[in-house]
Scaffold this motif. Structure first.
Motif, short mmCIF file in Angstrom:
data_model
loop_
_atom_site.label_atom_id
_atom_site.label_comp_id
_atom_site.label_asym_id
_atom_site.label_seq_id
_atom_site.Cartn_x
_atom_site.Cartn_y
_atom_site.Cartn_z
N LEU A 41 5.24 -0.75 -5.81
CA LEU A 41 5.07 -0.45 -4.40
C LEU A 41 3.60 -0.35 -4.03
N ALA A 100 6.70 3.29 3.05
CA ALA A 100 6.32 3.56 1.66
C ALA A 100 6.37 5.04 1.37
N LYS A 120 1.49 -2.82 -1.72
CA LYS A 120 0.72 -2.27 -0.60
C LYS A 120 -0.74 -2.73 -0.69
#
Length: 500
Positions: free
Chosen positions: A268, A6, A272
């Protein structure tokens, strides 16, 4: 590994964005410089055209005056004499009263040769000769800024007219404006005239003007106005008009790419976060599954014991334990499956008339029995309505989940307030507790699947992060709405709006 990936993705996104911005700035700066040079070129060309046009206007005026003067028999006489050698007429212009002050020429009239008419009223030949001589004087004298004294009187007259109609910025301005407009230039400017000038702009004070054209001679020798320039203020309007499409497309591209990057990063971070929530959910639900499975295993093992089998009381007690734990597992599995069904909008609504007061009181009674602590419930119906058209099972599940949360997250002495009201076309059911409350940052996420408010590494209150998401799906299916208000330490208030 995921966090590292990430971080790498985020770094790549910001690098690409920075590179894009750098390229855009580079292109815009270069195009700006090119446009500025183009502006300088176009302004100088327009100024040169304006200077020429101003001269043409003066020459037109003086040419007409000279032609009229030549036709004035009180000032000049025009005579014609046939040249036998060249076989054509030669015209002579002389000052009246001074026959020696004269000028003879064919005036380049190779295609014109006529005698003067005997009829004095016929002035056609004289007009033609006067016009041709005036044109000759324009081309050879006015346009080259030189006066030839073909006759003394005519030279003096021409000198007088050129001084009378000298270069003038008042005449130049409208001519210059025409050529600027043709080039879409509307930048404010002013003229500067000097006695001495140079082509390298030395000694020119721009003041608050951004650009100065090159100098042109005015051929005005009666005063200090020998050279003229045009001084322009900031050409930003011209440059912006030329760069409008580039700027718009650049900003649009930046906005689109930035928007996509923001969406990508949000996604993202959400993925996560969802991964963390799912891991927490799996850990929690694994424990929830293991407990009843272990209990059922122990019960089955005990039931295989001949001693227990011969003791009816113990045998029945173990059977009840096993049955209760299997029912607990069944409820948990149903809850997870229902979430998936509601999200896919595959659950059919079986709407029917429900007396919600009775239904809510049943739910309250069930929760009071299994709560294991003191609960004070204040129920008030201020809507003057007793029934609603909903899916009975889903309505019960939604209200039950809200009340269950209110009890679980309140203190040892729970105070639950349930208020029913009618607001426009909705029946609102508001459940308020005196519990631990929810932090403002967590409020937007509490209706998301698997989400549980963080309390560090422990979750003292058992749950799976499915209850409020279950409520959310049910409200969407009914085209209703939900609202949550909460403050840490002061409790939580959840309102469900059911369409009437």
């Amino acid at each position: 590994m995921m966090r590292k990936s990430a971080n790498i993705l985020i770094a790549i996104c910001f690098s690409v964005m920075a590179a894009l911005l750098s390229l855009q700035v580079y292109w815009i700066v270069n195009y700006y410089k090119a446009t500025l040079k183009d502006f300088e070129k176009e302004v100088n060309l327009a100024f040169e055209d304006g200077i020429k046009k101003e001269l043409d206007l003066r020459c037109d005026t003086i040419q007409n005056i000279i032609e009229k003067k030549l036709l004035d028999t009180n000032a000049f006489l025009i005579s014609a004499k046939f040249d036998k050698k060249d076989k054509k007429y030669v015209y002579t212009v002389s000052a009246k009263g001074n026959e020696k002050d004269k000028f003879s020429s064919s005036f380049s009239l190779s295609d014109y040769s006529k005698a003067l008419p005997k009829n004095k009223s016929d002035t056609s030949v004289r007009k033609h000769v006067a016009g041709q001589l005036a044109m000759l004087m324009r081309e050879e004298d006015l346009e080259t800024h030189t006066i030839y004294y073909r006759t003394q009187k005519l030279g003096l007259f021409m000198d007088e007219q050129t001084k009378k109609y000298q270069f003038d910025t008042t005449r130049l301005r409208p001519a210059f404006n025409i050529y600027l407009k043709a080039r879409n230039i509307e930048t404010p400017y002013r003229f500067i005239v000097k006695k001495v000038d140079s082509t390298n702009n030395k000694g020119i004070k721009k003041l608050d003007y951004a650009f100065v054209t090159r100098a042109f001679q005015t051929y005005r020798f009666t005063d200090d106005q020998r050279y003229v320039r045009a001084m322009f203020k900031s050409p930003s309007g011209y440059i912006l008009s030329r760069m409008a499409l580039l700027l718009f497309s650049s900003f649009a591209m930046i906005i689109i790419v930035s928007g996509c990057m923001i969406i990508l990063l949000k996604r993202l971070f959400w993925e996560k976060r969802l991964s963390t929530i799912k891991n927490d959910f799996i850990s929690n639900i694994t424990h929830e599954f293991k407990t009843p499975i272990s209990t059922v295993s122990v019960a089955i093992e005990a039931l295989n014991n001949p001693i227990i089998r011969n003791d009816d009381d113990k045998y029945n007690r173990y059977l009840i334990h096993a049955k209760n734990e299997i029912e607990r597992l069944n409820i948990l599995v149903d809850k997870v499956l229902n979430i998936a069904i509601y999200e896919d909008r595959k659950s059919p609504l079986l709407k029917e008339k429900v007396f919600f007061g009775n239904k809510i009181m049943e739910i309250i009674h069930l929760h009071e029995i299994k709560a294991g602590k003191r609960i004070a419930i204040d129920y008030q119906n201020r809507s003057e309505i007793n029934e609603i058209y909903v899916d009975s099972t889903q309505f019960q599940h939604a209200i039950s989940n809200i009340i269950d949360n209110a009890i679980k997250y309140s203190g040892e002495e729970s105070l639950i307030k349930i208020s029913i009201q009618k607001k426009e076309d909705f029946l609102t059911i508001q459940v308020e507790d005196n519990g631990i409350g929810i932090a403002e940052k967590d409020i937007p996420a509490v209706f998301e699947k698997f989400y549980r408010v963080s309390t560090g590494n422990s979750h003292p209150v058992k749950g799976h992060g499915l209850g409020l998401n279950y409520v959310k799906q049910i409200m969407h299916l009914h085209h209703g709405w939900y609202k949550i208000e909460s403050k840490p330490g002061k409790g939580t208030k959840i309102t469900l709006g059911w369409p009437l």
